[in-house]
Scaffold this active site. Structure first.
Site, short mmCIF file in Angstrom:
data_model
loop_
_atom_site.label_atom_id
_atom_site.label_comp_id
_atom_site.label_asym_id
_atom_site.label_seq_id
_atom_site.Cartn_x
_atom_site.Cartn_y
_atom_site.Cartn_z
N GLY A 48 0.86 -1.17 0.00
CA GLY A 48 0.00 0.00 0.00
C GLY A 48 0.90 1.22 0.00
O GLY A 48 2.01 1.18 -0.52
N GLU A 49 0.47 2.26 0.62
CA GLU A 49 1.28 3.48 0.71
C GLU A 49 1.83 3.54 2.14
O GLU A 49 1.07 3.57 3.10
CB GLU A 49 0.41 4.70 0.38
CG GLU A 49 1.18 5.88 -0.14
CD GLU A 49 2.08 6.53 0.91
OE1 GLU A 49 3.29 6.69 0.64
OE2 GLU A 49 1.56 6.85 1.98
N SER A 50 3.16 3.52 2.26
CA SER A 50 3.78 3.34 3.58
C SER A 50 3.48 4.48 4.56
O SER A 50 3.30 4.23 5.76
CB SER A 50 5.29 3.12 3.45
OG SER A 50 5.93 4.24 2.90
N CYS A 52 6.33 -5.00 0.26
CA CYS A 52 6.38 -3.62 -0.24
C CYS A 52 6.30 -2.61 0.91
O CYS A 52 7.27 -2.46 1.64
CB CYS A 52 5.30 -3.41 -1.30
SG CYS A 52 5.58 -1.94 -2.33
N ARG A 70 12.63 4.02 -0.27
CA ARG A 70 11.27 3.97 -0.79
C ARG A 70 11.24 4.28 -2.29
O ARG A 70 12.06 5.04 -2.79
CB ARG A 70 10.39 5.00 -0.07
CG ARG A 70 10.23 4.72 1.41
CD ARG A 70 9.49 5.84 2.11
NE ARG A 70 8.12 5.91 1.61
CZ ARG A 70 7.39 7.02 1.60
NH1 ARG A 70 7.88 8.17 2.04
NH2 ARG A 70 6.16 7.00 1.14
N ILE A 81 5.55 -2.68 -7.75
CA ILE A 81 4.72 -1.48 -7.95
C ILE A 81 5.25 -0.39 -7.03
O ILE A 81 5.12 -0.49 -5.82
CB ILE A 81 3.23 -1.77 -7.65
CG1 ILE A 81 2.72 -2.93 -8.51
CG2 ILE A 81 2.39 -0.51 -7.86
CD1 ILE A 81 1.36 -3.45 -8.08
N ARG A 82 5.87 0.64 -7.60
CA ARG A 82 6.48 1.71 -6.79
C ARG A 82 7.29 1.09 -5.65
O ARG A 82 7.21 1.51 -4.50
CB ARG A 82 5.42 2.66 -6.25
CG ARG A 82 4.77 3.51 -7.31
CD ARG A 82 3.74 4.48 -6.77
NE ARG A 82 4.30 5.33 -5.74
CZ ARG A 82 3.65 5.64 -4.61
NH1 ARG A 82 2.45 5.18 -4.37
NH2 ARG A 82 4.22 6.43 -3.73
N HIS A 135 5.12 -7.81 -4.57
CA HIS A 135 3.78 -8.22 -4.16
C HIS A 135 3.52 -9.66 -4.57
O HIS A 135 2.90 -9.90 -5.61
CB HIS A 135 2.73 -7.32 -4.81
CG HIS A 135 2.72 -5.92 -4.29
ND1 HIS A 135 1.98 -5.54 -3.20
CD2 HIS A 135 3.37 -4.82 -4.72
CE1 HIS A 135 2.17 -4.26 -2.97
NE2 HIS A 135 3.01 -3.79 -3.87
N GLU A 138 1.38 -11.62 -3.39
CA GLU A 138 -0.05 -11.88 -3.29
C GLU A 138 -0.81 -11.53 -4.56
O GLU A 138 -1.97 -11.93 -4.72
CB GLU A 138 -0.65 -11.11 -2.09
CG GLU A 138 -0.85 -9.63 -2.30
CD GLU A 138 0.40 -8.75 -2.18
OE1 GLU A 138 0.23 -7.52 -2.26
OE2 GLU A 138 1.52 -9.28 -2.02
#
Length: 186
Positions: free
Chosen positions: A46-48, A75, A101, A129-130, A165, A167
Site C-alpha cells: 500500500g502506501e507506507s 512492499c 522507498r 509497484i512503486r 507483491h 499476493e
C-alpha cells in the site's frame, strides 16, 4: 495455524487467499486485540506513509513493536518493518535493514520479473509497484534475492521482508515459506 493480515489497507483478500492455499486460516486483523488470536502476521503493501498513520491511529505501532509474533512485510510492509528508511526514521524496527522507498520508479515504472529466491524457489513471479529496495543489511540479516543488484528480499530470524507483491500472483510459495518455515519454527 491462524495467520493474520493487517487489514488497514492493501491487498488483504489476496494475502488471505495465499494463506488458505498454504493450508492455514487467514484472519483480517483490524483491532489490536486480534493479535492474541494469531501465530504470525502479514503486513501488506500500500502506501507506507498512510499505513504508518493508520497503524498509529489504531494503536498497532506500540503493540507490534512489543510483539514477538513472526512478521512478513510486502512492499510498504517491508518499509514498516525496517530499522532505517532513507531520509526518515524507522518504524517498527524489526529488520536490521535500511530501505529506500520507491526506488524502482513511479507507478508507470511498475514491472514483473521472475525471481530466484534463496531457500524458496528459482521461478517466483515478482510484481513490483512503486517498490522499495533494501539499500543496506545489518548483522543477522540473510539476503534472499536481488534484482539488478538491488536487494529485494531478506530474512532475519522470524521476520521476512520483500519489495514486491507475491499476493498479486497465483504463486503462493513465498507465503507458504513464511508460514511453514518461519512461523512453525518460531
Amino acid at each position: 495455524m491462524k495467520i493474520g493480515v493487517l487489514a488497514l489497507q492493501g491487498a488483504v483478500r489476496e494475502h488471505i487467499r495465499h494463506i488458505e492455499l498454504s493450508g492455514h486460516e487467514g484472519i483480517a486483523v483490524k483491532k489490536v486485540e486480534q493479535l492474541e488470536e494469531i501465530e504470525g502476521l502479514i503486513l501488506p503493501g500500500g502506501e507506507s506513509t498512510t499505513l504508518r498513520r493508520l497503524m498509529n491511529l489504531y494503536g498497532f505501532k506500540e503493540a507490534l513493536q512489543n510483539s514477538t509474533l513472526p512478521m512478513f512485510g510486502t512492499c510498504a510492509g517491508l518499509i514498516v518493518l525496517a530499522q532505517d528508511i532513507v531520509g526518515e526514521e524507522g518504524y517498527l524496527n524489526k529488520l536490521n535493514i535500511t530501505v529506500q522507498r520507491n526506488s524502482f520508479g513511479r507507478q508507470v515504472d511498475s514491472f514483473e520479473t521472475e525471481l530466484d529466491i534463496k531457500g524458496i524457489a528459482t521461478d517466483i513471479e515478482g510484481v513490483f509497484i512503486r517498490a522499495p529496495h533494501i539499500e543496506k543489511v545489518g548483522q543477522g540479516v540473510d539476503i534472499l534475492c536481488k534484482v539488478n543488484e538491488k536487494i529485494v528480499a531478506v530474512q532475519q530470524g522470524k521476520y521476512l521482508g520483500v519489495s514486491f507483491h507475491p499476493e498479486l500472483t497465483d504463486d503462493y510459495r513465498v507465503t507458504d515459506y513464511f508460514i511453514n518455515h518461519i512461523v512453525k519454527k518460531a
